[in-house]
Design a protein around this motif. Structure first.
Motif, PDB file in Angstrom:
ATOM      1  N   PRO A 420       0.818  -1.232   0.000  1.00  0.00           N
ATOM      2  CA  PRO A 420       0.000   0.000   0.000  1.00  0.00           C
ATOM      3  C   PRO A 420       0.846   1.274   0.000  1.00  0.00           C
ATOM      4  O   PRO A 420       0.456   2.273  -0.609  1.00  0.00           O
ATOM      5  CB  PRO A 420      -0.816  -0.120   1.296  1.00  0.00           C
ATOM      6  CG  PRO A 420      -0.842  -1.576   1.591  1.00  0.00           C
ATOM      7  CD  PRO A 420       0.478  -2.096   1.143  1.00  0.00           C
ATOM      8  N   ILE A 421       2.007   1.226   0.664  1.00  0.00           N
ATOM      9  CA  ILE A 421       2.892   2.402   0.680  1.00  0.00           C
ATOM     10  C   ILE A 421       3.418   2.683  -0.728  1.00  0.00           C
ATOM     11  O   ILE A 421       3.448   3.832  -1.180  1.00  0.00           O
ATOM     12  CB  ILE A 421       4.049   2.189   1.666  1.00  0.00           C
ATOM     13  CG1 ILE A 421       3.508   2.115   3.097  1.00  0.00           C
ATOM     14  CG2 ILE A 421       5.088   3.296   1.549  1.00  0.00           C
ATOM     15  CD1 ILE A 421       4.551   1.760   4.135  1.00  0.00           C
ATOM     16  N   PHE A 422       3.817   1.632  -1.429  1.00  0.00           N
ATOM     17  CA  PHE A 422       4.259   1.801  -2.815  1.00  0.00           C
ATOM     18  C   PHE A 422       3.121   2.366  -3.678  1.00  0.00           C
ATOM     19  O   PHE A 422       3.349   3.205  -4.550  1.00  0.00           O
ATOM     20  CB  PHE A 422       4.734   0.468  -3.401  1.00  0.00           C
ATOM     21  CG  PHE A 422       5.974  -0.079  -2.750  1.00  0.00           C
ATOM     22  CD1 PHE A 422       6.952   0.754  -2.246  1.00  0.00           C
ATOM     23  CD2 PHE A 422       6.162  -1.451  -2.636  1.00  0.00           C
ATOM     24  CE1 PHE A 422       8.101   0.245  -1.647  1.00  0.00           C
ATOM     25  CE2 PHE A 422       7.304  -1.981  -2.047  1.00  0.00           C
ATOM     26  CZ  PHE A 422       8.272  -1.123  -1.546  1.00  0.00           C
ATOM     27  N   GLY A 423       1.908   1.887  -3.417  1.00  0.00           N
ATOM     28  CA  GLY A 423       0.758   2.390  -4.166  1.00  0.00           C
ATOM     29  C   GLY A 423       0.527   3.872  -3.933  1.00  0.00           C
ATOM     30  O   GLY A 423       0.193   4.621  -4.868  1.00  0.00           O
ATOM     31  N   VAL A 424       0.701   4.314  -2.691  1.00  0.00           N
ATOM     32  CA  VAL A 424       0.546   5.739  -2.375  1.00  0.00           C
ATOM     33  C   VAL A 424       1.613   6.558  -3.108  1.00  0.00           C
ATOM     34  O   VAL A 424       1.331   7.652  -3.618  1.00  0.00           O
ATOM     35  CB  VAL A 424       0.644   5.954  -0.845  1.00  0.00           C
ATOM     36  CG1 VAL A 424       0.756   7.439  -0.522  1.00  0.00           C
ATOM     37  CG2 VAL A 424      -0.575   5.367  -0.149  1.00  0.00           C
ATOM     38  N   ILE A 425       2.829   6.045  -3.173  1.00  0.00           N
ATOM     39  CA  ILE A 425       3.911   6.747  -3.884  1.00  0.00           C
ATOM     40  C   ILE A 425       3.540   6.949  -5.353  1.00  0.00           C
ATOM     41  O   ILE A 425       3.717   8.030  -5.920  1.00  0.00           O
ATOM     42  CB  ILE A 425       5.236   5.970  -3.758  1.00  0.00           C
ATOM     43  CG1 ILE A 425       5.730   5.998  -2.313  1.00  0.00           C
ATOM     44  CG2 ILE A 425       6.301   6.536  -4.699  1.00  0.00           C
ATOM     45  CD1 ILE A 425       6.938   5.111  -2.057  1.00  0.00           C
TER      46      ILE A 425
END
Length: 512
Positions: A420-425
């Motif tokens: 999810p963090i990569f998705g936010v980036i």
């Protein structure tokens, strides 16, 4: 039969044929669990067109990841209480029954529910084989067999999408689940009479219900928060509430584990530096590996405009190098008897792979993509056996199951938190939700994935620094020299004395 097995167990000597049979059965069972999410990835469009419920697209994956993560940490302790064979066979049986139920689902809600139950069985299948390796072989040989088992994950990632596409096209999506049945029955047939006899590690059948409830609450709220973190329909106050609830449940879990006689995750393990370093390293390496597995295909499709089928072919060398290097790392551990240098080398390779991937652009060649991804796969594959062996060697025999399960647990959590963090980036870079966007310019897509790879590079550097603090050991090649070592026994004795003193201090004032 039991007496002979116990003799073999104590000496660490097995007939090569027996080893091959047991390993074959464990690998087949592990393959069934490891294949499930990757094989579903290519089948989901057909599932959606058949059952409807596009709004629930991600949930069959999310619920499986949640329940399998919970099951991983539960299966270690339950196998201590009820025996490895009983829990493993139960896991296969549960997985097969729920696979059939998934195949007969009439709507998405039914499929999601049955996938949740299937994840409970899948978590068992992904944990018990590694515990069994720790009990069957001396410390120095464990890496070799753990590497062989770990190669199944790479194999599953290679075969899964291809099998999912073929089965769905030729037989229909329901056979993605039904195909598990003959494979699982094969594993049961092999292991029914060949599974080594093991005595229960814990004689008192005390189940840590408080730990189960609080851990389930913590993981469920965390998974919900991470799933909806990119969803604009989720109000901020609900998202914040989920994270706060996760924190409260984690504190409640720690309190429960401190007071439990048979905790799911003994807190004193976190006093062991090898356990701590290995947990962090498994968390970080898993995050980096999934960074490559998820975003390399997106780069090839969104930036280089290859078809999904061709991007799957391009990523295959990465998964093959992961499989090969997992086996090779285990062999190296068996030959050298140490693991720290190998852990540092693995993270150096991962760091080099992530740095190389961060240089890819719209004009990069296919050969560059293949080589850089294969480098990342090589380092990621080496990680699998290293930290399992390190932890199994650093804790008492009584806690090998819990320690081994914990490594699989932190591996799952690493991917769950990072993706999810990569998705936010990505979303922040393109300034929109990528799931709702269309016709994103290749240059902008390249920039967003470049930023994800930079984040993966930072994580891999953190992992490299973490491994500098890993205590090395010379692994024994004889079962007689297995842990618990004298130093560990002394620490455990001190811990138990401290607990008894605390109990007395709590009770004595009441009696006064």
């Amino acid at each position: 039969m039991n007496s002979s097995t116990n003799t073999e167990k104590s000496t660490g000597k097995f007939e090569p044929k027996q080893i091959r049979i047991v390993m074959a059965g464990l690998m087949i069972g592990l393959l069934v669990g490891a294949l499930d999410n990757s094989i579903m990835s290519t089948a989901m469009p057909k599932v959606i067109s058949s059952l409807g419920g596009m709004v629930y697209y991600v949930w069959p994956f999310t619920i499986y990841m949640l329940t399998s993560t919970i099951s991983i940490i539960l299966s270690g302790k339950l196998s201590d209480i009820y025996g490895r064979k009983r829990i493993f066979m139960f896991g296969i049986g549960l997985f097969l029954v729920t696979s059939i139920l998934c195949g007969f689902s009439n709507n998405m809600l039914e499929l999601i529910f049955f996938r949740g139950l299937q994840g409970l069985g899948g978590g068992i299948l992904m944990t018990i084989p590694f515990i069994l390796v720790a009990e069957l072989f001396p410390p120095r040989q464990r890496g070799k067999y753990a590497g062989i088992l770990s190669s199944v994950f790479g194999l599953a990632n290679v075969l899964g999408p291809v099998m999912g596409g073929l089965i769905t096209s030729l037989m229909g999506w329901r056979w993605v689940f039904f195909i598990n049945v003959p494979v699982g029955i094969t594993a049961i047939y092999i292991l029914r009479t060949n599974f080594p006899s093991m005595e229960e590690t814990v004689k008192e059948r005390i189940i840590d219900y408080g730990g189960i409830i609080t851990l389930t609450g913590a993981l469920s709220s965390l998974f919900l928060a991470l799933t909806f973190i990119k969803n604009p329909a989720m109000p901020d106050y609900l998202l914040i509430g989920l994270f706060i609830f996760t924190g409260l449940m984690i504190m409640a879990f720690a309190y429960s584990e401190k007071r439990s006689k048979e905790p799911l995750l003994p807190l004193h393990l976190f006093k062991n530096s090898v356990f701590n370093v290995s947990s962090v390293a498994m968390f970080l390496s898993s995050a980096v590996m999934f960074c490559g597995i998820i975003y390399l295909p997106l780069f090839m499709q969104g930036v280089q405009k290859f078809s999904p089928a061709f991007s799957g072919v391009i990523i295959t060398p990465m998964l093959l190098s992961l499989t090969i290097c997992s086996i090779a790392a285990g062999q190296i551990i068996a030959k050298t008897g140490t693991y720290k240098k190998l852990a540092l080398l693995a993270f150096l390779i991962i760091t080099g792979g992530m740095f190389s991937l961060s240089t890819l652009g719209t004009h990069s060649s296919i050969l560059e993509t293949v080589i850089f991804s294969a480098i990342l796969g090589a380092g990621s594959g080496m990680m699998y056996p290293i930290f399992n062996v390190a932890v199994q060697n650093a804790i008492s025999r009584r806690e090998i199951a819990v320690g081994t399960a914990s490594m699989q647990f932190f591996r799952n959590i690493g991917a769950t938190v990072a993706l999810p963090i990569f998705g936010v980036i990505v979303n922040l870079t393109i300034n929109m939700d990528i799931n709702m966007a269309s016709n994103i310019p290749p240059e902008l897509m390249n920039l967003s994935i470049h930023n994800v790879f930079l984040a993966g590079l930072i994580i891999s550097i953190m992992g490299l620094i973490t491994c500098l603090f890993l205590k090395d050991a010379v692994l024994s090649n004889q079962m007689a020299d297995e842990i618990p070592q004298k130093e560990i026994e002394q620490k455990e004795l001190e811990n138990s004395v401290d607990v008894e003193v605390e109990d007395i201090e709590r009770e004595y004032p009441k009696s006064k």
